[in-house]
Design a protein around this motif. Structure first.
Motif, mmCIF file in Angstrom:
data_model
loop_
_atom_site.group_PDB
_atom_site.id
_atom_site.type_symbol
_atom_site.label_atom_id
_atom_site.label_comp_id
_atom_site.label_asym_id
_atom_site.label_seq_id
_atom_site.Cartn_x
_atom_site.Cartn_y
_atom_site.Cartn_z
ATOM 1 N N ASP A 1 0.846 -1.186 0.000
ATOM 2 C CA ASP A 1 0.000 0.000 0.000
ATOM 3 C C ASP A 1 0.883 1.238 0.000
ATOM 4 O O ASP A 1 2.109 1.144 0.051
ATOM 5 N N LEU B 1 -10.899 9.642 -3.398
ATOM 6 C CA LEU B 1 -10.550 8.235 -3.612
ATOM 7 C C LEU B 1 -11.776 7.428 -4.046
ATOM 8 O O LEU B 1 -11.690 6.574 -4.931
ATOM 9 N N GLU B 2 -12.914 7.710 -3.433
ATOM 10 C CA GLU B 2 -14.138 7.024 -3.846
ATOM 11 C C GLU B 2 -14.482 7.343 -5.295
ATOM 12 O O GLU B 2 -14.947 6.470 -6.040
ATOM 13 N N PHE C 1 -12.220 3.574 -5.419
ATOM 14 C CA PHE C 1 -11.828 2.926 -4.166
ATOM 15 C C PHE C 1 -13.032 2.804 -3.237
ATOM 16 O O PHE C 1 -13.947 3.629 -3.285
ATOM 17 N N TRP C 2 -13.045 1.787 -2.399
ATOM 18 C CA TRP C 2 -13.994 1.726 -1.280
ATOM 19 C C TRP C 2 -13.208 1.867 0.014
ATOM 20 O O TRP C 2 -12.045 1.485 0.092
ATOM 21 N N ALA D 1 -8.261 2.865 2.025
ATOM 22 C CA ALA D 1 -8.991 2.799 0.755
ATOM 23 C C ALA D 1 -8.489 1.618 -0.070
ATOM 24 O O ALA D 1 -7.283 1.377 -0.160
ATOM 25 N N PHE D 2 -9.416 0.867 -0.674
ATOM 26 C CA PHE D 2 -9.091 -0.328 -1.443
ATOM 27 C C PHE D 2 -9.665 -0.219 -2.853
ATOM 28 O O PHE D 2 -10.760 0.305 -3.042
ATOM 29 N N LYS D 3 -8.908 -0.767 -3.788
ATOM 30 C CA LYS D 3 -9.399 -0.836 -5.166
ATOM 31 C C LYS D 3 -8.922 -2.134 -5.797
ATOM 32 O O LYS D 3 -7.722 -2.425 -5.813
ATOM 33 N N GLU D 4 -9.877 -2.914 -6.289
ATOM 34 C CA GLU D 4 -9.555 -4.172 -6.953
ATOM 35 C C GLU D 4 -9.571 -3.952 -8.468
ATOM 36 O O GLU D 4 -10.489 -3.338 -9.005
ATOM 37 N N ARG E 1 -4.476 -5.518 -6.446
ATOM 38 C CA ARG E 1 -5.277 -4.856 -5.420
ATOM 39 C C ARG E 1 -4.453 -3.683 -4.896
ATOM 40 O O ARG E 1 -3.321 -3.861 -4.461
ATOM 41 N N TYR E 2 -5.031 -2.500 -4.939
ATOM 42 C CA TYR E 2 -4.308 -1.295 -4.541
ATOM 43 C C TYR E 2 -4.926 -0.725 -3.270
ATOM 44 O O TYR E 2 -6.146 -0.710 -3.101
ATOM 45 N N VAL E 3 -4.045 -0.252 -2.378
ATOM 46 C CA VAL E 3 -4.489 0.193 -1.062
ATOM 47 C C VAL E 3 -3.815 1.515 -0.715
ATOM 48 O O VAL E 3 -2.608 1.680 -0.915
#
Length: 353
Positions: free
Chosen positions: A129, A146-147, A151-152, A162-165, A170-172
């Motif tokens: 991350d 970020l949203e 990202f969630w 924040a996470f994004k697949e 997978r990015y954090v």
């Protein structure tokens, strides 16, 4: 628990020595003493964030000393790390250009180190991350941005994550509010020290902490993980690439100033412990003015079942891959990993203890 074999320990010792010396002759020397358990060594390197170093000590796909499938997986790891870092650099640039924080961003931990200590071989430094320290007044702005980028967000102990697949990875993004510590936080004081001890990067586009602050924070981060029994279930209670960071940073700092900052942040205990661990595992030189008698080596975990004591000393413990299994046995009916952590919730507590 099954103790690692002499062959497995030989491979681990070779890798740890390479991490601190970059001595390319170590692989040949080890092979002259017999075979290497490559499957075990690959797994050990993986859980400790050392696959980049394992690849770096070989000659890649053409290296006849390395089983081909091991070489292929090491190459794939390097490709993934390079791609991930490219995406993260683009993301950092987008955060900066979008003006979603009121002050110039301050990058922490791995992202800061990849721009400095690991700049020429960034893939050596494992990174999952990027960590950004911001003032709490900017949390809504950066969270909304970020949203908007897909990202969630999940709330954490000291700020949202924040996470994004994607189809590739997978990015954090870990957002730290004022104090990046997980335990014994002191937001106003720590934020002030980070803000007054920083280095301007890329013509002022962003900041990183000074090497002294990076070292103190590296030790604090390591100790926070080591003290959290949940992290042992994830095999992240102490990942050895953090000790390599400490090993490298020690050659860059003014140690007197480092101790002063650690005392101000009330992180001196953690500073000494991190340096000591790096010394006994990686043979890191200890500064002459460090008093090893002040070091508090942790050999227990505080769990809901009470305090448990590791059955191995620190060095032996760090050469094992079954620490999670041992802890699971200690917790009995509540010894499953998903009792204490899930990807959706992060740290959690079972409904029934």
């Amino acid at each position: 628990m099954i103790n690692p074999t002499a062959t497995q320990i030989k491979g681990i010792d070779m890798l740890l020595q390479y991490c601190s010396t970059k001595d390319k002759t170590l692989l040949d020397k080890a092979l002259r003493q017999g075979q290497i358990d490559w499957g075990h060594l690959f797994y050990y390197a993986d859980i400790n964030g050392l696959l980049g170093y394992l690849e770096n000590m070989t000659e890649g796909l053409e290296d006849p000393r390395v089983p081909f499938r091991i070489a292929v997986n090491l190459k794939n790891y390097v490709i993934k790390q390079k791609r991930r870092w490219t995406v993260y650099q683009e993301l950092i640039n987008s955060i900066i250009s979008s003006n979603v924080v009121s002050e110039v961003p301050l990058l922490l931990k791995g992202s800061a180190l990849k721009f400095t200590l690991y700049k020429d071989e960034a893939y050596l430094r494992n990174i999952g991350d990027i960590d950004i320290l911001i003032d709490k007044k900017d949390v809504k702005s950066i969270s909304n941005w970020l949203e908007s980028q897909g990202f969630w967000l999940r709330e954490g102990k000291n700020g949202p994550t924040a996470f994004k697949e994607t189809t590739e990875d997978r990015y954090v993004v870990d957002i730290h509010l004022e104090d990046p510590a997980k335990l014994r936080r002191n937001p106003d004081l720590v934020l002030d020290i980070f803000q007054h001890n920083k280095i301007s990067m890329n013509n002022g586009a962003f900041f990183i902490p000074s090497y002294e602050v990076l070292l103190v924070h590296a030790c604090k981060h390591l100790c926070d993980h080591e003290e959290d029994f949940r992290k042992a279930f994830l095999q992240t209670e102490l990942r050895l690439f953090w000790l390599i960071d400490i090993h490298l940073l020690l050659s860059k700092v003014n140690y007197t100033e480092t101790v002063k900052l650690a005392e101000q942040m009330k992180w001196k205990t953690e500073l000494l412990r991190g340096i000591w661990y790096s010394h006994i595992l990686l043979n890191t030189n200890i500064p002459s003015n460090i008093n090893v008698d002040e070091v508090v080596e942790l050999n227990t975990l505080d769990t809901p079942n009470g305090i448990v004591t590791w059955p191995w000393n620190f060095v032996d413990r760090m050469k094992r891959v079954d620490r999670a299994e041992w802890l699971s046995e200690q917790l009995g009916k509540n010894g499953k990993r998903n009792d204490w952590y899930t990807a959706a919730d992060g740290d959690r507590v079972p409904t029934i203890l």
